[in-house]
Design an enzyme around this catalytic site. Structure first.
Site, short mmCIF file in Angstrom:
data_model
loop_
_atom_site.label_atom_id
_atom_site.label_comp_id
_atom_site.label_asym_id
_atom_site.label_seq_id
_atom_site.Cartn_x
_atom_site.Cartn_y
_atom_site.Cartn_z
CG ASP A 60 -12.17 -4.97 -21.52
OD1 ASP A 60 -11.73 -6.15 -21.62
OD2 ASP A 60 -12.75 -4.43 -22.65
CG HIS A 71 -2.30 0.69 1.07
ND1 HIS A 71 -2.40 1.79 0.13
CD2 HIS A 71 -3.39 0.58 1.78
CE1 HIS A 71 -3.53 2.52 0.24
NE2 HIS A 71 -4.01 1.90 1.05
#
Length: 460
Positions: free
Chosen positions: A386, A173
């Site tokens: 995508d 993170h």
């Protein structure tokens, strides 16, 4: 090849399946990249962000991609993307005073190719965390989960029997937030589709979120108060709660007119904070706090440049007593949430950075049961990624992290799009929490005290 067999439950449907994993490998940038060291910002390297967070994307079958293994397509695209985002291929080192530095050495990120004899349909139609068998779809490579001198990304792509696939990722993170991750993964996806001509160029510029010299703490930061633990944090259970249009509409009717234009995040945060505070059975006079992530990209002057992919958020805190929060109407909690968010300015961000420098990198958020952390991932756009197989059926974090809860976009069994929130609590408190949710959603709307609200909430 390694073979592992698992029993898991998604949407109350038991699944028995086999996952076949190739040995984890390092994927390095496809071309040579600068050999240099880059400093993280004073927001990036705070102790509270020194952990790994798992994300998961589920994709369905795409006839146009017949014959292509998604792992091979993504692996090639990943190597190409790392030429631009080469710090991800490096390793974190610790400099003077605990300052974290990315050693851009090109060692690469961990990557696993896998196949599973299960279909996407068998997981059910209401995908949402927690995913009990997630370790099969993101294998925890031994020795890889440290902060220093470890890979900054671990990716596993698992092809399913239906020729859909699961893309799972574990991120250090300190490197970026959800918006930064979306930018990086979108670049991988564009490379995979062969459409890399319009990529947003990555911007490092981490100094933009450093403290001023000399550092000055000019704001109050209750989010970093040292708070004694009020309840043990071990033996937590996790459960997701879904809020569709009907639930959100009902909750808005519980607010006075001047608050009904609040955001969905503000509304649900106030609602969940109130129910959670009732559920954990603290003394009515004890303080509870809510910490919500606020994106600061547009708060800076000038705004952070497009393409900045570092951590660009702070966690302002709202504080009150259990009694005040739970005995006042829902609007009281909404006002507290709105006030906390309003406090975030450029000065506030620089003040947080200064606090990190002055108090040291070991300063943590209070990880106690009376502190409720929330972050909204529904605006990050991760579901739009995508790789050539269309948009994801579900995308988001694989689980809550300790007392931190994350809002993700999901669908319920009816196909309605809404918000799923993963909650972690001790088992008895979780039961009370669910009961409090149900009670509040049966309250009378603020404008019609005589009407009875129909019970429409469903937790899945």
């Amino acid at each position: 090849m390694s073979h592992s067999r698992s029993m898991a439950t998604f949407s109350d449907i038991p699944l028995t399946y086999t996952v076949r994993r190739c040995k984890a490998e390092f994927v390095a940038p496809a071309k040579s990249t600068p050999r240099e060291q880059k400093l993280l910002s004073d927001i990036d390297d705070q102790a509270s962000l020194q952990f790994h967070v798992p994300f998961v994307h589920f994709y369905g079958h795409q006839p146009s991609m017949e014959g292509k293994h998604p792992a091979e397509v993504i692996r090639t695209a990943l190597a190409q993307t790392l030429v631009l985002y080469y710090p991800f291929a490096g390793r974190l080192r610790e400099g003077a005073n605990g300052k974290l530095i990315v050693d851009c050495n090109g060692e690469g990120v961990l990557f696993i190719k896998a196949d599973a004899d299960v279909t996407l349909e068998q997981f059910g139609h209401a995908l949402q965390p927690p995913f009990p068998c997630f370790d099969e779809f993101l294998f925890d490579v031994p020795g890889s989960e440290g902060i220093l001198n470890c890979p900054l990304l671990l990716i596993q792509v698992t092809r399913l029997k239906c020729v859909g696939f699961i893309f799972a990722l574990r991120l250090n993170h300190t490197m970026c937030d959800a918006a930064g991750l979306k930018q990086f993964v979108s670049s991988v996806a564009a490379m995979a589709r062969g459409e890399a001509t319009h990529l947003i160029p990555p911007v490092w510029e981490r100094h933009l979120l450093d403290a001023e010299d000399p550092p000055r703490v000019t704001c109050t930061h209750h989010e970093y108060d040292e708070v004694e633990a009020s309840l043990p944090l071990d033996k937590l259970v996790q459960r997701s709660f879904f809020f569709g249009p009907a639930q959100v509409s009902l909750l808005r009717k519980l607010l006075p007119l001047h608050l009904r234009q609040c955001t969905k995040f503000e509304l649900l945060t106030a609602f969940l904070w109130r129910c959670r505070s009732l559920a954990i059975n603290l003394d009515p006079q004890e303080e509870v706090r809510m910490l919500c992530a606020v994106n600061v990209r547009s708060k800076m002057e000038p705004p952070l440049p497009q393409g900045y992919y570092g951590n660009a958020f702070v966690f302002p805190a709202a504080i009150t007593t259990v009694k005040n929060l739970c005995e006042n109407p829902l609007g009281f909690a909404v006002e507290l949430v709105k006030q906390a968010k309003t406090r975030v300015t450029e000065e506030y961000v620089k003040s947080v950075a200064a606090l990190m420098v002055i108090r040291g990198k070991r300063l943590h958020f209070p990880n106690v049961i009376g502190s409720f952390f929330l972050s909204d991932l529904t605006k990050a756009g991760l579901e739009d990624v995508d790789f050539g197989w269309g948009k994801a059926v579900f995308t988001g974090t694989a689980k809550a992290v300790g007392t931190k809860s994350l809002f993700v976009q999901a669908r319920n069994k009816k196909g309605e799009v809404g918000t799923s929130v993963a909650i972690c609590l001790p088992a008895p408190a979780m039961e009370r929490f669910a009961q409090e949710l149900d009670k509040m959603l049966k309250q009378q709307p603020a404008e019609d005290n005589k009407s009875k609200s129909k019970r429409i909430y469903s937790a899945m």
